[in-house]
Design a protein around this motif. Structure first.
Motif, PDB file in Angstrom:
ATOM      1  N   SER A 124       5.395  -4.717 -12.647  1.00  0.00           N
ATOM      2  CA  SER A 124       4.389  -4.994 -11.635  1.00  0.00           C
ATOM      3  C   SER A 124       3.333  -3.901 -11.598  1.00  0.00           C
ATOM      4  CB  SER A 124       5.060  -5.126 -10.264  1.00  0.00           C
ATOM      5  OG  SER A 124       4.123  -5.437  -9.262  1.00  0.00           O
ATOM      6  N   GLU A 125       3.770  -2.663 -11.745  1.00  0.00           N
ATOM      7  CA  GLU A 125       2.853  -1.529 -11.652  1.00  0.00           C
ATOM      8  C   GLU A 125       1.885  -1.449 -12.827  1.00  0.00           C
ATOM      9  OE1 GLU A 125       5.570   1.670 -11.141  1.00  0.00           O
ATOM     10  OE2 GLU A 125       5.963   1.185  -9.033  1.00  0.00           O
ATOM     11  N   LYS A 126       2.145  -2.215 -13.876  1.00  0.00           N
ATOM     12  CA  LYS A 126       1.207  -2.281 -14.997  1.00  0.00           C
ATOM     13  C   LYS A 126      -0.090  -2.986 -14.605  1.00  0.00           C
ATOM     14  CE  LYS A 126       4.643  -2.111 -18.690  1.00  0.00           C
ATOM     15  NZ  LYS A 126       4.091  -0.876 -19.285  1.00  0.00           N
ATOM     16  N   GLN A 127      -0.024  -3.748 -13.512  1.00  0.00           N
ATOM     17  CA  GLN A 127      -1.225  -4.414 -13.010  1.00  0.00           C
ATOM     18  C   GLN A 127      -2.017  -3.383 -12.204  1.00  0.00           C
ATOM     19  OE1 GLN A 127      -1.347  -7.679 -14.089  1.00  0.00           O
ATOM     20  NE2 GLN A 127       0.623  -7.198 -15.021  1.00  0.00           N
ATOM     21  N   LYS A 128      -2.829  -2.629 -12.895  1.00  0.00           N
ATOM     22  CA  LYS A 128      -3.533  -1.503 -12.284  1.00  0.00           C
ATOM     23  C   LYS A 128      -4.556  -1.985 -11.248  1.00  0.00           C
ATOM     24  CE  LYS A 128      -1.449   1.447 -14.968  1.00  0.00           C
ATOM     25  NZ  LYS A 128      -0.411   2.363 -14.421  1.00  0.00           N
ATOM     26  N   GLY A 129      -4.695  -1.160 -10.215  1.00  0.00           N
ATOM     27  CA  GLY A 129      -5.671  -1.457  -9.181  1.00  0.00           C
ATOM     28  C   GLY A 129      -5.227  -2.494  -8.173  1.00  0.00           C
ATOM     29  N   LYS A 130      -3.962  -2.914  -8.256  1.00  0.00           N
ATOM     30  CA  LYS A 130      -3.442  -3.915  -7.329  1.00  0.00           C
ATOM     31  C   LYS A 130      -2.400  -3.299  -6.401  1.00  0.00           C
ATOM     32  CE  LYS A 130      -4.152  -7.979 -10.276  1.00  0.00           C
ATOM     33  NZ  LYS A 130      -3.573  -9.253 -10.761  1.00  0.00           N
ATOM     34  N   LYS A 131      -2.203  -3.936  -5.263  1.00  0.00           N
ATOM     35  CA  LYS A 131      -1.139  -3.571  -4.338  1.00  0.00           C
ATOM     36  C   LYS A 131       0.124  -4.305  -4.745  1.00  0.00           C
ATOM     37  CE  LYS A 131       0.523  -1.835  -0.427  1.00  0.00           C
ATOM     38  NZ  LYS A 131       0.681  -0.385  -0.215  1.00  0.00           N
ATOM     39  N   HIS A 132       1.284  -3.611  -4.741  1.00  0.00           N
ATOM     40  CA  HIS A 132       2.524  -4.198  -5.231  1.00  0.00           C
ATOM     41  C   HIS A 132       3.549  -4.327  -4.095  1.00  0.00           C
ATOM     42  CE1 HIS A 132       0.744  -3.305  -9.106  1.00  0.00           C
ATOM     43  NE2 HIS A 132       0.659  -2.033  -8.760  1.00  0.00           N
ATOM     44  N   TYR A 133       4.199  -5.498  -4.050  1.00  0.00           N
ATOM     45  CA  TYR A 133       5.226  -5.757  -3.043  1.00  0.00           C
ATOM     46  C   TYR A 133       6.496  -6.256  -3.727  1.00  0.00           C
ATOM     47  CZ  TYR A 133       1.336  -5.582   0.287  1.00  0.00           C
ATOM     48  OH  TYR A 133       0.250  -5.193   1.027  1.00  0.00           O
ATOM     49  N   TYR A 134       7.655  -5.877  -3.145  1.00  0.00           N
ATOM     50  CA  TYR A 134       8.938  -6.228  -3.748  1.00  0.00           C
ATOM     51  C   TYR A 134       9.888  -6.746  -2.668  1.00  0.00           C
ATOM     52  CZ  TYR A 134       6.815  -3.008  -7.063  1.00  0.00           C
ATOM     53  OH  TYR A 134       5.922  -2.375  -7.895  1.00  0.00           O
ATOM     54  N   PHE A 135      10.502  -7.912  -2.941  1.00  0.00           N
ATOM     55  CA  PHE A 135      11.379  -8.537  -1.956  1.00  0.00           C
ATOM     56  C   PHE A 135      12.683  -9.000  -2.596  1.00  0.00           C
ATOM     57  CE2 PHE A 135       7.037  -9.184  -0.533  1.00  0.00           C
ATOM     58  CZ  PHE A 135       7.095  -8.789   0.788  1.00  0.00           C
TER      59      PHE A 135
END
Length: 218
Positions: A124-135
């Motif tokens: 997920s963190e490879k998507q630079k410039g985005k906010k990441h959420y995990y559920f």
């Protein structure tokens, strides 16, 4: 559907339940938007949803990933149950349905599962410039701890959402679904996973007694 899942003993199948989540959210955009806002509590955006997003190939190419892991290991744990994405946000959802209630904990604290969750974060963190959420979606009868004595700080990022909350949401939004008959059976399948461990054991005990009574009367 619930009756069919019960007949073939698939009420606890994570893949089937995940498929149903994806189907109803993907085919009703207003429901997906509302679910993201009310249940996931993430910013409003134009989200898309996918099933079983494979992370294996990308992680193997990552120079910072653990190169020693063999291909089979990646393939076994390389699929995100539900993946949501927009131009600004990525969302990882791990659906953890488990039929057994005798054990006090899910396998979420095992090293293999923690590795899996960390890999999802890396992807997920490879998507630079985005906010990441995990559920993590979990039945109420499963005790899950994501923050205590874990080896990886990534695991602390996951928020556990219980099936009771998910069940209540889908039940209250049935009016938005055209094919209500199938949807109502989906709701019934979710209902099996909304009880605490004690209540679930009681429910199964009563069910067994009623089944025995019905057998003796025939």
């Amino acid at each position: 559907m619930h009756e069919k899942l019960q007949l073939i003993k698939k009420e606890d199948d994570e893949n089937i339940i995940s498929n149903l989540f994806c189907y109803y959210l993907k085919n009703n955009k207003s429901l997906l938007d509302d679910f993201c806002e009310r249940i996931l509590q993430i910013p409003k955006d134009n989200y898309s949803i996918k099933r079983e997003v494979c992370i294996a190939d990308k992680l193997k190419k990552d120079k910072n990933a653990e190169q020693k892991k063999d291909e089979n290991q990646y393939q076994r744990r390389g699929r995100i149950d539900l993946w949501l994405e927009s131009d600004k946000v990525t969302v990882v959802i791990e659906n953890k349905v488990k039929s057994g209630i005798n054990g006090s904990r899910h396998d979420l604290e095992s090293e293999a599962t923690i590795d899996q969750l960390v890999d999802y974060c890396r992807f997920s963190e490879k998507q630079k410039g985005k906010k990441h959420y995990y559920f993590i979606f979990a039945p109420n009868y499963n005790e899950i701890e994501t923050t205590t004595d874990n080896k990886y700080s990534h695991n602390n990022n996951y928020i556990v959402i219980r099936y009771k909350e998910i069940y209540d949401y889908f039940k209250n939004h049935a009016v938005q679904i055209d094919e209500y008959n199938c949807y109502s059976q989906f709701i019934n399948a979710l209902a099996k996973h909304i009880y605490t461990a004690d209540k679930e054991m009681e429910r199964r005990f009563v069910k067994a007694i009623n089944k025995a009574k019905n057998s003796s009367n025939t």
